[in-house]
Scaffold this active site. Structure first.
Site, short mmCIF file in Angstrom:
data_model
loop_
_atom_site.label_atom_id
_atom_site.label_comp_id
_atom_site.label_asym_id
_atom_site.label_seq_id
_atom_site.Cartn_x
_atom_site.Cartn_y
_atom_site.Cartn_z
N SER A 1 0.82 -1.21 0.00
CA SER A 1 0.00 0.00 0.00
C SER A 1 0.85 1.25 0.00
O SER A 1 0.33 2.36 0.11
CB SER A 1 -0.91 0.00 1.24
OG SER A 1 -0.13 -0.06 2.42
N ASN B 1 -1.45 -1.82 13.76
CA ASN B 1 -2.90 -1.56 13.83
C ASN B 1 -3.21 -0.28 14.62
O ASN B 1 -4.03 0.53 14.20
CB ASN B 1 -3.64 -2.76 14.44
CG ASN B 1 -3.52 -4.00 13.56
OD1 ASN B 1 -2.98 -3.92 12.46
ND2 ASN B 1 -3.99 -5.13 14.05
N THR C 1 -39.02 28.42 -7.71
CA THR C 1 -39.33 27.09 -7.17
C THR C 1 -39.78 26.27 -8.36
O THR C 1 -40.38 26.82 -9.30
CB THR C 1 -40.45 27.13 -6.10
OG1 THR C 1 -41.65 27.59 -6.71
CG2 THR C 1 -40.08 28.05 -4.93
N HIS C 2 -39.47 24.99 -8.36
CA HIS C 2 -39.78 24.11 -9.50
C HIS C 2 -39.18 24.67 -10.78
O HIS C 2 -39.73 24.46 -11.87
CB HIS C 2 -41.28 23.91 -9.67
CG HIS C 2 -42.00 23.57 -8.41
ND1 HIS C 2 -42.19 22.27 -7.99
CD2 HIS C 2 -42.55 24.36 -7.44
CE1 HIS C 2 -42.85 22.27 -6.83
NE2 HIS C 2 -43.06 23.54 -6.47
N SER D 1 -14.43 25.99 -27.51
CA SER D 1 -14.66 24.71 -28.18
C SER D 1 -13.64 24.58 -29.30
O SER D 1 -13.30 25.55 -29.96
CB SER D 1 -16.07 24.66 -28.75
OG SER D 1 -16.14 23.71 -29.78
N LYS E 1 -18.27 29.33 -28.83
CA LYS E 1 -18.57 28.75 -27.52
C LYS E 1 -17.66 29.29 -26.42
O LYS E 1 -16.50 29.57 -26.62
CB LYS E 1 -18.40 27.21 -27.56
CG LYS E 1 -19.41 26.51 -28.42
CD LYS E 1 -20.79 26.40 -27.76
CE LYS E 1 -20.78 25.46 -26.58
NZ LYS E 1 -20.51 24.07 -26.99
N GLU F 1 -18.71 22.91 -14.36
CA GLU F 1 -19.10 21.55 -14.77
C GLU F 1 -18.23 20.50 -14.10
O GLU F 1 -18.73 19.45 -13.66
CB GLU F 1 -18.97 21.41 -16.29
CG GLU F 1 -19.99 22.21 -17.07
CD GLU F 1 -19.68 22.20 -18.55
OE1 GLU F 1 -20.08 21.24 -19.23
OE2 GLU F 1 -19.04 23.15 -19.04
N TYR G 1 -9.20 -5.61 13.89
CA TYR G 1 -8.60 -5.14 12.64
C TYR G 1 -8.66 -6.20 11.56
O TYR G 1 -8.44 -7.38 11.81
CB TYR G 1 -7.12 -4.74 12.87
CG TYR G 1 -6.43 -4.32 11.59
CD1 TYR G 1 -6.46 -3.00 11.17
CD2 TYR G 1 -5.77 -5.26 10.79
CE1 TYR G 1 -5.85 -2.62 9.98
CE2 TYR G 1 -5.16 -4.89 9.60
CZ TYR G 1 -5.21 -3.56 9.20
OH TYR G 1 -4.61 -3.19 8.02
#
Ligand code: ARG
Length: 465
Positions: free
Chosen positions: A25, A112, A157-158, A279, A285, A292, A319
């Site tokens: 690890s 541990n 709203t909505h 773009s 664009k 995003e 453990y």
């Protein structure tokens, strides 16, 4: 005679190379080196205090670990995957430098309780660091809100235009969310602040360790109360991941709005060139990529939380090696949320608001229809009836291609005789907002108070902008 193996006398064969690669690890947990060395130094000082290490041996450990830490910081330390993890790498390097004392350091300790300590130290610091980044984003939003105190916008709203609102009130909603996110990280940090050292592998140790001493040295509130729990549970990491996932979701919602508001359809904001991309095909664009990607990365953070929940759910006490898999999701979530908060703060600080577009959206779309109903209700008409009358007026305005403010007083009086000239005053969005003068509502003085309160809370934590 049997060969000398990594795991000592019990073993006659070395670990299979493929298995070793699979189990190692160190690629991931070398990131815990600072915490691991801090834990070892505390353990060594305590071992010296109880007479297990001599003063001379303690000096050797301190010198050796100090040098190793410098190498790691400088990037010159050679990590060896055949030594499995960060703990074995550091110990082996110490033994190589200082001889037998490196092998004596592990007295009364197991990996541990060692790794449980390291992860608590890491997580405690991560809570503070990510919290600072969230505060910076929140303070950026407060600053933008303060400057836009008189900018009006529809509330939705909505996804339908609902009521007149201040942009500042809208932005401050996110500040509240981020404040709770910070609070959750602080809560998690406070609860996880117990020292597992002295728990050993599962049932403590026969050495008379001074657990208070190591706990104090590492800034913990005290030793953990159950050696099995301390080595086998990772709920403190779940709390961290849950807090991070919630913060990521909040940032994702903010990002979603920035994406939406950047569209030509909305046109409420323009992200700065420095935080957008073009773009490769369509020259016109300007894409809100930062928003995003923050939105997209929130999916990863949610996944990190789910990953650790699933790792833990079937594990018997104490453990189990499965727990080694806690690190990748924790590191990923910490990095992702911190980076997202930082980049989003920059983008939010640099974007511009298109006040005229917001105002135009507010003028159209009947956002003051509630005022019409409230007007009648304030004159004693039961609200349900008032709502019905207002709805009919909206219908009439729609069919005549008008806004509510463009209907004649006669039209209002046809709908209900209690309407008088002052209805037109009530339809002014500014007036409508100012009449919402309750704690938590968008009247100017209420938003000013909310912003001042938020700024004071954040600055009291040390973030300033
Ligand atoms: N790398 C291990 C982990 O992260 C350290 C503890 C290993 N303990 C053991 N008994 N093999 O969990």
């Amino acid at each position: 005679m049997a060969t000398k193996t990594a795991w000592g006398g019990r073993f006659t064969q070395e670990l299979d190379a493929g298995a070793a690669r699979f189990l190692a690890s160190v690629d991931v947990d070398s990131r815990l080196a600072e915490e691991d060395i801090a834990g070892s130094l505390a353990h060594a000082e305590m071992l010296c205090a109880i007479g297990v290490l001599t003063a001379q041996e303690l000096v050797q450990v301190q010198r050796g670990l100090g040098a190793i830490r410098e190498e790691i910081r400088a990037g010159s330390f050679v990590w060896d995957a055949s030594k499995e993890d960060v703990h074995m790498n550091v110990e082996a390097a110490l033994t190589a430098r200082e001889g037998d004392v490196g092998a004596r350091l592990h007295t009364g300790r197991s990996r541990n309780d060692q790794v449980a300590t390291d992860m608590r130290l890491f997580a405690r610091r991560a809570c503070a660091e990510v919290g600072r980044s969230l505060d910076r984003l929140a303070l950026t939003l407060v600053g933008r809100a303060e400057a836009e105190i008189d900018t009006l916008i529809p509330a939705y709203t909505h996804m339908q235009r609902a009521q007149p609102n201040r942009l500042s009130h809208h932005l401050m909603a996110y500040v509240e969310m981020l404040g709770r996110d910070r609070g959750r990280l602080d809560d998690a940090a406070a609860r996880m602040n117990e020292s597992p050292l002295g728990s050993g592998a599962v049932c403590g140790t026969t050495f008379p360790l001074d657990r208070e001493m190591t706990s104090r040295a590492l800034g913990f509130d005290g030793p953990s109360r159950n050696s099995i729990d301390a080595t086998a549970d990772r709920d403190f990491l779940l709390e961290l991941l849950a807090a991070l996932a919630i913060a990521a979701v909040h940032m994702s919602r903010l990002s979603e709005e920035l994406v939406l508001w950047s569209t030509q359809e909305f046109g409420f904001v323009e992200m700065a060139d420095a935080h957008t991309t073009g773009s490769s095909m369509m020259p016109q664009k300007k894409n809100p990529d930062v928003a995003e990607v923050v939105r997209g990365k929130s999916g990863r953070v949610i996944g990190d939380l789910v990953t650790l929940l699933v790792i833990l759910k079937g594990l018997p006490l104490g453990y189990n090696r499965d727990l080694q898999e806690d690190k990748a999701p924790v590191f990923d979530a910490v990095d992702t949320v911190r980076d997202a908060a930082e980049v989003l703060a920059d983008a939010v600080g640099a974007m511009s608001f298109k006040r005229d577009r917001m105002r135009a959206a507010l003028g159209a779309g009947f956002t003051v229809a509630t005022e019409v109903a409230d007007y009648l209700a304030a004159k004693g008409v039961p609200f349900r009836h008032a709502h019905e009358v207002a709805g009919r007026l909206v219908g009439r305005a729609l069919s005549e291609g008008k806004e509510l403010g463009q209907l004649s007083l006669e039209a209002y009086r046809e709908a209900h005789l209690l309407f008088e000239e002052d209805i037109f005053h009530a339809l002014d969005p500014e007036v409508a907002i100012e009449r919402r003068d309750l704690p938590g509502a968008p009247a100017r003085r209420r938003v000013l108070a909310a912003m001042a309160g938020a700024r004071a809370r954040i600055e009291a934590r040390g973030e300033s902008a």
